[in-house]
Write an enzyme that holds these catalytic residues in place. Structure first.
Site, short mmCIF file in Angstrom:
data_model
loop_
_atom_site.label_atom_id
_atom_site.label_comp_id
_atom_site.label_asym_id
_atom_site.label_seq_id
_atom_site.Cartn_x
_atom_site.Cartn_y
_atom_site.Cartn_z
CE1 TYR A 53 16.21 12.17 2.25
CE2 TYR A 53 15.02 10.92 0.57
CZ TYR A 53 15.08 11.48 1.84
OH TYR A 53 14.02 11.35 2.69
NE ARG B 131 10.62 12.69 -12.99
CZ ARG B 131 9.87 13.16 -12.01
NH1 ARG B 131 9.95 14.44 -11.69
NH2 ARG B 131 9.05 12.39 -11.35
#
Length: 329
Positions: free
Chosen positions: A139, A277
């Site tokens: 992205y 994460r």
């Protein structure tokens, strides 16, 4: 000014379109409604339903478009990792088609919705515009590629281009707010918990080098963000591509966001601890000094409580089903 807003039925695009109409501009929204909502297009703007490749040139020719504000894009980071081809085609391919349509129709200004994701893991915080561009996901890579294309089109064809790199956008304006089928943003997900649409919110990592151990992010009110677009539109310079970061310059931790949501809503928000994460930087905060100095832009709604309160008012007025994605803070 006659303005085309691509993706103007989405969250940020619709707020910008509303402010453009309020400022007296002639606004056409081009949106395929794959993620946008027809009822988000403000009164006074005309909606053309369809894609950029198929319709942009015809719409520009019919309207006599003088400027473009480009929001149409795929923007879910995990999806971009799983399906990068969709992002290179949908973001870069469509943007190149838009730039070609502008060239053919003689449209000389464009304001582009870019992202802080182009910076990846920052070397310095607050992040300045001259920080290295090294996105950590497809992205962000597609947005960086579009920025590069804008630089070349400004050089080759003399257009005036401005890229606005956002940090975390939240809040609501004039009855317009976030309505994502797949929600990945922290504030609306926490508000879904407060509304009973989710059981809890996950906090990914509590051992970061931050004051309370959770990630710190820069939140900006969507109305302030929209005002920056109108200023950028007036500051497009022929032959130049300019880049501005947009943020409050103040960071709020995940725990701070959750606590403010509890205070604003009056509802408990159960938290589930989870591990870190991969790819989550400890702190992402913008330096917006260039936008303040050159655009004259100053965030008028910098407080987290006002941002959350406006988002809460929107979500309680527009109840909807919970979405199953986890937040990207």
């Amino acid at each position: 000014m006659r303005v085309l807003v691509t993706g103007g039925a989405g969250y940020i695009g619709s707020v910008v379109a509303a402010q453009l109409v309020e400022a007296g501009h002639d606004v056409v929204v081009l949106d395929d409604l794959s993620t946008g909502h027809a009822d988000a297009v403000p009164a006074g703007a005309r909606l053309v339903e369809g894609g950029i490749r198929e319709h942009a040139q015809a719409v520009m020719a019919e309207q006599g478009t003088e400027a473009v504000l480009h929001f149409a894009a795929r923007s879910v980071v995990p999806e971009s990792v799983a399906h990068p081809d969709r992002y290179w085609d949908g973001n870069v391919g469509c943007s190149l088609a838009l730039l070609e349509a502008m060239r053919v129709c003689g449209v000389g200004r464009i304001v582009f919705s870019s992202t802080a994701a182009v910076y990846g893991e920052p070397e310095t915080v607050p992040i300045p515009e001259d920080a290295p561009v090294r996105p950590g996901n497809p992205y962000g890579a597609t947005k960086a590629a579009i920025d590069a294309a804008l630089t070349e089109h400004a050089r080759m064809h003399g257009i005036g281009a401005v890229s606005l790199r956002y940090f975390n956008v939240a809040g609501a304006y004039a009855g317009l707010g976030e309505r994502h089928t797949t929600e990945t943003h922290l504030i609306p997900i926490v508000l879904q918990v407060a509304r009973g649409l989710r059981e809890s919110v996950s906090v990914y990592g509590a051992d970061y080098p931050t004051p309370d151990g959770t990630c710190v992010r820069d939140y900006i009110h969507v109305a302030d963000l929209a005002e920056a677009h109108l200023l950028a539109l007036e500051h497009c310079r022929p032959g130049a591509h300019r880049v501005f970061n947009l943020g409050n310059g103040t960071g709020f931790s995940v725990r701070e966001v959750i606590e403010v949501c509890r205070e604003v809503t009056g509802h408990p928000v159960p938290v589930v601890a989870a591990g870190r994460r991969a790819g989550d930087p400890a702190t992402l905060v913008a330096s917006s000094e260039r936008a303040r100095a050159e655009l004259g832009w100053v965030p008028r709604r910098p407080g987290l409580r006002e941002i959350v309160a406006d988002a809460w008012a929107f979500h309680t007025a527009h109840p909807g089903p919970a979405a199953g994605a986890e937040p990207r803070a």
